[in-house]
Design a protein around this motif. Structure first.
Motif, PDB file in Angstrom:
ATOM      1  N   GLU A  71      46.516  33.804  30.023  1.00 16.91           N
ATOM      2  CA  GLU A  71      45.130  34.228  29.866  1.00 16.91           C
ATOM      3  C   GLU A  71      44.145  33.225  30.462  1.00 16.91           C
ATOM      4  OE1 GLU A  71      44.968  37.137  29.550  1.00 16.91           O
ATOM      5  OE2 GLU A  71      45.841  37.969  27.733  1.00 16.91           O
ATOM      6  N   THR A  72      44.506  31.957  30.506  1.00 13.61           N
ATOM      7  CA  THR A  72      43.664  30.976  31.193  1.00 13.61           C
ATOM      8  C   THR A  72      43.578  31.335  32.669  1.00 13.61           C
ATOM      9  OG1 THR A  72      44.176  29.234  29.597  1.00 13.61           O
ATOM     10  CG2 THR A  72      43.437  28.523  31.794  1.00 13.61           C
ATOM     11  N   PHE A  73      44.724  31.660  33.261  1.00  9.35           N
ATOM     12  CA  PHE A  73      44.732  32.087  34.661  1.00  9.35           C
ATOM     13  C   PHE A  73      43.899  33.355  34.840  1.00  9.35           C
ATOM     14  CE2 PHE A  73      46.230  34.917  37.905  1.00  9.35           C
ATOM     15  CZ  PHE A  73      46.081  34.134  39.036  1.00  9.35           C
ATOM     16  N   VAL A  74      44.106  34.344  33.972  1.00 11.91           N
ATOM     17  CA  VAL A  74      43.424  35.640  34.109  1.00 11.91           C
ATOM     18  C   VAL A  74      41.913  35.476  33.972  1.00 11.91           C
ATOM     19  CG1 VAL A  74      43.163  37.947  33.102  1.00 11.91           C
ATOM     20  CG2 VAL A  74      45.437  36.962  33.378  1.00 11.91           C
ATOM     21  N   ASP A  75      41.469  34.632  33.070  1.00  9.85           N
ATOM     22  CA  ASP A  75      40.041  34.371  32.909  1.00  9.85           C
ATOM     23  C   ASP A  75      39.443  33.921  34.238  1.00  9.85           C
ATOM     24  OD1 ASP A  75      37.464  33.643  31.963  1.00  9.85           O
ATOM     25  OD2 ASP A  75      38.188  31.671  31.335  1.00  9.85           O
ATOM     26  N   HIS A  76      40.060  32.943  34.871  1.00  9.24           N
ATOM     27  CA  HIS A  76      39.548  32.427  36.151  1.00  9.24           C
ATOM     28  C   HIS A  76      39.637  33.479  37.252  1.00  9.24           C
ATOM     29  CE1 HIS A  76      40.669  28.387  34.246  1.00  9.24           C
ATOM     30  NE2 HIS A  76      39.380  28.555  34.131  1.00  9.24           N
ATOM     31  N   HIS A  77      40.712  34.248  37.255  1.00 12.68           N
ATOM     32  CA  HIS A  77      40.912  35.287  38.265  1.00 12.68           C
ATOM     33  C   HIS A  77      39.812  36.346  38.164  1.00 12.68           C
ATOM     34  CE1 HIS A  77      43.062  37.972  40.936  1.00 12.68           C
ATOM     35  NE2 HIS A  77      43.107  38.903  40.001  1.00 12.68           N
ATOM     36  N   TYR A  78      39.551  36.832  36.958  1.00  7.62           N
ATOM     37  CA  TYR A  78      38.485  37.816  36.773  1.00  7.62           C
ATOM     38  C   TYR A  78      37.116  37.207  37.114  1.00  7.62           C
ATOM     39  CZ  TYR A  78      40.999  41.779  34.662  1.00  7.62           C
ATOM     40  OH  TYR A  78      41.800  42.871  34.434  1.00  7.62           O
ATOM     41  N   GLN A  79      36.901  35.942  36.726  1.00  4.54           N
ATOM     42  CA  GLN A  79      35.599  35.327  36.970  1.00  4.54           C
ATOM     43  C   GLN A  79      35.291  35.263  38.467  1.00  4.54           C
ATOM     44  OE1 GLN A  79      33.348  34.435  34.428  1.00  4.54           O
ATOM     45  NE2 GLN A  79      32.040  34.597  36.233  1.00  4.54           N
ATOM     46  N   ALA A  80      36.277  34.962  39.279  1.00  2.70           N
ATOM     47  CA  ALA A  80      36.061  34.912  40.729  1.00  2.70           C
ATOM     48  C   ALA A  80      35.641  36.282  41.263  1.00  2.70           C
ATOM     49  CB  ALA A  80      37.324  34.422  41.437  1.00  2.70           C
ATOM     50  N   GLN A  81      36.233  37.336  40.746  1.00  4.87           N
ATOM     51  CA  GLN A  81      35.874  38.692  41.179  1.00  4.87           C
ATOM     52  C   GLN A  81      34.460  39.048  40.713  1.00  4.87           C
ATOM     53  OE1 GLN A  81      38.930  41.490  39.959  1.00  4.87           O
ATOM     54  NE2 GLN A  81      40.482  39.916  40.255  1.00  4.87           N
ATOM     55  N   PRO A 137      27.998  47.436  40.406  1.00  2.00           N
ATOM     56  CA  PRO A 137      27.737  46.850  39.077  1.00  2.00           C
ATOM     57  C   PRO A 137      28.591  47.470  37.974  1.00  2.00           C
ATOM     58  CG  PRO A 137      25.888  48.211  39.805  1.00  2.00           C
ATOM     59  CD  PRO A 137      26.824  48.094  40.973  1.00  2.00           C
ATOM     60  N   ASP A 138      29.000  48.720  38.139  1.00  2.00           N
ATOM     61  CA  ASP A 138      29.840  49.349  37.121  1.00  2.00           C
ATOM     62  C   ASP A 138      31.232  48.716  37.097  1.00  2.00           C
ATOM     63  OD1 ASP A 138      30.212  50.439  39.687  1.00  2.00           O
ATOM     64  OD2 ASP A 138      30.655  52.444  38.955  1.00  2.00           O
ATOM     65  N   ILE A 139      31.756  48.386  38.255  1.00  2.00           N
ATOM     66  CA  ILE A 139      33.057  47.700  38.313  1.00  2.00           C
ATOM     67  C   ILE A 139      32.911  46.288  37.759  1.00  2.00           C
ATOM     68  CG2 ILE A 139      34.851  46.783  39.845  1.00  2.00           C
ATOM     69  CD1 ILE A 139      34.384  49.248  41.640  1.00  2.00           C
ATOM     70  N   GLN A 140      31.829  45.616  38.109  1.00  2.00           N
ATOM     71  CA  GLN A 140      31.587  44.281  37.573  1.00  2.00           C
ATOM     72  C   GLN A 140      31.543  44.313  36.047  1.00  2.00           C
ATOM     73  OE1 GLN A 140      28.189  42.141  39.196  1.00  2.00           O
ATOM     74  NE2 GLN A 140      28.091  40.834  37.394  1.00  2.00           N
ATOM     75  N   ALA A 141      30.857  45.286  35.485  1.00  2.00           N
ATOM     76  CA  ALA A 141      30.757  45.392  34.014  1.00  2.00           C
ATOM     77  C   ALA A 141      32.130  45.652  33.394  1.00  2.00           C
ATOM     78  CB  ALA A 141      29.772  46.499  33.639  1.00  2.00           C
ATOM     79  N   ALA A 142      32.935  46.487  34.038  1.00  2.00           N
ATOM     80  CA  ALA A 142      34.281  46.772  33.520  1.00  2.00           C
ATOM     81  C   ALA A 142      35.131  45.499  33.548  1.00  2.00           C
ATOM     82  CB  ALA A 142      34.946  47.873  34.338  1.00  2.00           C
ATOM     83  N   LEU A 143      35.041  44.736  34.635  1.00  2.00           N
ATOM     84  CA  LEU A 143      35.812  43.493  34.728  1.00  2.00           C
ATOM     85  C   LEU A 143      35.322  42.469  33.708  1.00  2.00           C
ATOM     86  CD1 LEU A 143      36.173  43.118  38.609  1.00  2.00           C
ATOM     87  CD2 LEU A 143      37.837  44.052  36.982  1.00  2.00           C
ATOM     88  N   GLU A 144      34.025  42.420  33.478  1.00  2.00           N
ATOM     89  CA  GLU A 144      33.483  41.501  32.469  1.00  2.00           C
ATOM     90  C   GLU A 144      34.004  41.849  31.074  1.00  2.00           C
ATOM     91  OE1 GLU A 144      29.308  41.974  33.245  1.00  2.00           O
ATOM     92  OE2 GLU A 144      29.282  40.312  34.696  1.00  2.00           O
ATOM     93  N   ALA A 145      34.091  43.140  30.774  1.00  2.00           N
ATOM     94  CA  ALA A 145      34.612  43.554  29.463  1.00  2.00           C
ATOM     95  C   ALA A 145      36.086  43.181  29.332  1.00  2.00           C
ATOM     96  CB  ALA A 145      34.407  45.059  29.272  1.00  2.00           C
ATOM     97  N   CYS A 146      36.863  43.425  30.376  1.00  2.00           N
ATOM     98  CA  CYS A 146      38.280  43.039  30.341  1.00  2.00           C
ATOM     99  C   CYS A 146      38.416  41.526  30.189  1.00  2.00           C
ATOM    100  CB  CYS A 146      39.000  43.516  31.612  1.00  2.00           C
ATOM    101  SG  CYS A 146      39.201  45.305  31.721  1.00  2.00           S
ATOM    102  N   GLN A 147      37.613  40.788  30.956  1.00  2.00           N
ATOM    103  CA  GLN A 147      37.669  39.326  30.890  1.00  2.00           C
ATOM    104  C   GLN A 147      37.362  38.819  29.479  1.00  2.00           C
ATOM    105  OE1 GLN A 147      34.422  37.147  32.619  1.00  2.00           O
ATOM    106  NE2 GLN A 147      35.746  35.434  33.220  1.00  2.00           N
ATOM    107  N   ALA A 148      36.386  39.411  28.830  1.00  2.00           N
ATOM    108  CA  ALA A 148      36.033  38.975  27.465  1.00  2.00           C
ATOM    109  C   ALA A 148      37.229  39.137  26.528  1.00  2.00           C
ATOM    110  CB  ALA A 148      34.830  39.762  26.959  1.00  2.00           C
ATOM    111  N   HIS A 169      42.002  36.669  23.776  1.00  3.69           N
ATOM    112  CA  HIS A 169      43.464  36.522  23.644  1.00  3.69           C
ATOM    113  C   HIS A 169      43.864  35.056  23.857  1.00  3.69           C
ATOM    114  CE1 HIS A 169      44.452  40.960  24.922  1.00  3.69           C
ATOM    115  NE2 HIS A 169      43.618  40.898  23.902  1.00  3.69           N
ATOM    116  N   ARG A 170      43.296  34.432  24.903  1.00  7.20           N
ATOM    117  CA  ARG A 170      43.606  33.027  25.192  1.00  7.20           C
ATOM    118  C   ARG A 170      43.244  32.134  24.016  1.00  7.20           C
ATOM    119  NH1 ARG A 170      39.396  30.589  28.846  1.00  7.20           N
ATOM    120  NH2 ARG A 170      38.407  30.506  26.809  1.00  7.20           N
ATOM    121  N   ASP A 171      42.048  32.324  23.483  1.00 11.73           N
ATOM    122  CA  ASP A 171      41.583  31.473  22.396  1.00 11.73           C
ATOM    123  C   ASP A 171      42.390  31.694  21.123  1.00 11.73           C
ATOM    124  OD1 ASP A 171      39.732  30.544  24.226  1.00 11.73           O
ATOM    125  OD2 ASP A 171      38.027  31.595  23.323  1.00 11.73           O
ATOM    126  N   GLU A 172      42.731  32.951  20.847  1.00 14.05           N
ATOM    127  CA  GLU A 172      43.553  33.229  19.670  1.00 14.05           C
ATOM    128  C   GLU A 172      44.929  32.591  19.816  1.00 14.05           C
ATOM    129  OE1 GLU A 172      45.490  36.918  17.111  1.00 14.05           O
ATOM    130  OE2 GLU A 172      44.095  37.384  18.738  1.00 14.05           O
TER     131      GLU A 172
END
Length: 184
Positions: free
Chosen positions: A110-120, A131-142, A147-150
């Motif tokens: 999840e650390t990797f995925v966080d950075h991967h989504y953030q770059a996109q 912007p709709d795709i960006q919002a969807a990726l932001e929701a997935c990233q959150a 998951h990473r923090d838990e």
């Protein structure tokens, strides 16, 4: 927060090749994530690990549905069988060694995925497109950050060199999978 399936409509503007490649890598990653949790569930007898895996697998299945809604069928990765096997092994192998290995693995992924989504997200914002795709990726990233923090909070005690090495392999493997999935 759990990302919800999208109502993203087909775009009038074609998606640039870089975005299709990124979404293809997201599809591969979310497929792998679902399989990580299936691998954990196939091996682990620890009820707290199984509950964790079941809950997170459901979230990853929602993410996969979101990406599948966005990415045109003809543009999807053709290597899903590989991503399924690699994901399953990435979950099953640490589950053999117990909860600490499972949680450390999820934290690394999840650390990797966080950075991967953030770059996109950053590139979409910079180019001011979809912007709709960006919002969807932001929701997935959150969700992925949660998951990473838990998982990180559930790793008890110091992480030894073998587990650190495994986490490094997981990160390198994730990066390699992204490079391949962007193209195929």
């Amino acid at each position: 927060m759990i990302a919800q399936e999208t109502d993203i409509k087909p775009h009038h503007m074609p998606m640039p090749a870089w975005l299709i490649g990124e979404l293809r890598s997201d599809q591969a990653g979310e497929t792998g994530a679902v399989m990580i949790y299936r691998g954990i569930l196939a091996v682990s007898k620890d009820q707290s690990v199984r509950t964790f895996a079941q809950h997170h697998m459901e979230t990853e299945q929602k993410h996969l549905a979101i990406i599948n809604d966005i990415l045109p069928h003809a543009q999807r990765t053709r290597l899903l069988p590989i991503w399924r096997v690699m994901g399953w092994l990435t979950g099953a192998l640490p589950a053999v060694f117990g909860p600490k290995a499972v949680y450390a693995t999820i934290e690394a992924v999840e650390t990797f995925v966080d950075h991967h989504y953030q770059a996109q997200i950053d590139r979409l914002a910079r180019e001011q497109i979809f912007p709709d795709i960006q919002a969807a990726l932001e929701a997935c990233q959150a969700d992925e950050v949660a998951h990473r923090d838990e998982a990180g909070g559930l790793v008890e005690g110091p992480v030894g060199p073998l587990l650190k090495a495994w986490s490094w392999v997981v990160g390198v493997g994730s990066q390699s999978a992204v490079v391949i999935a962007r193209k195929v």
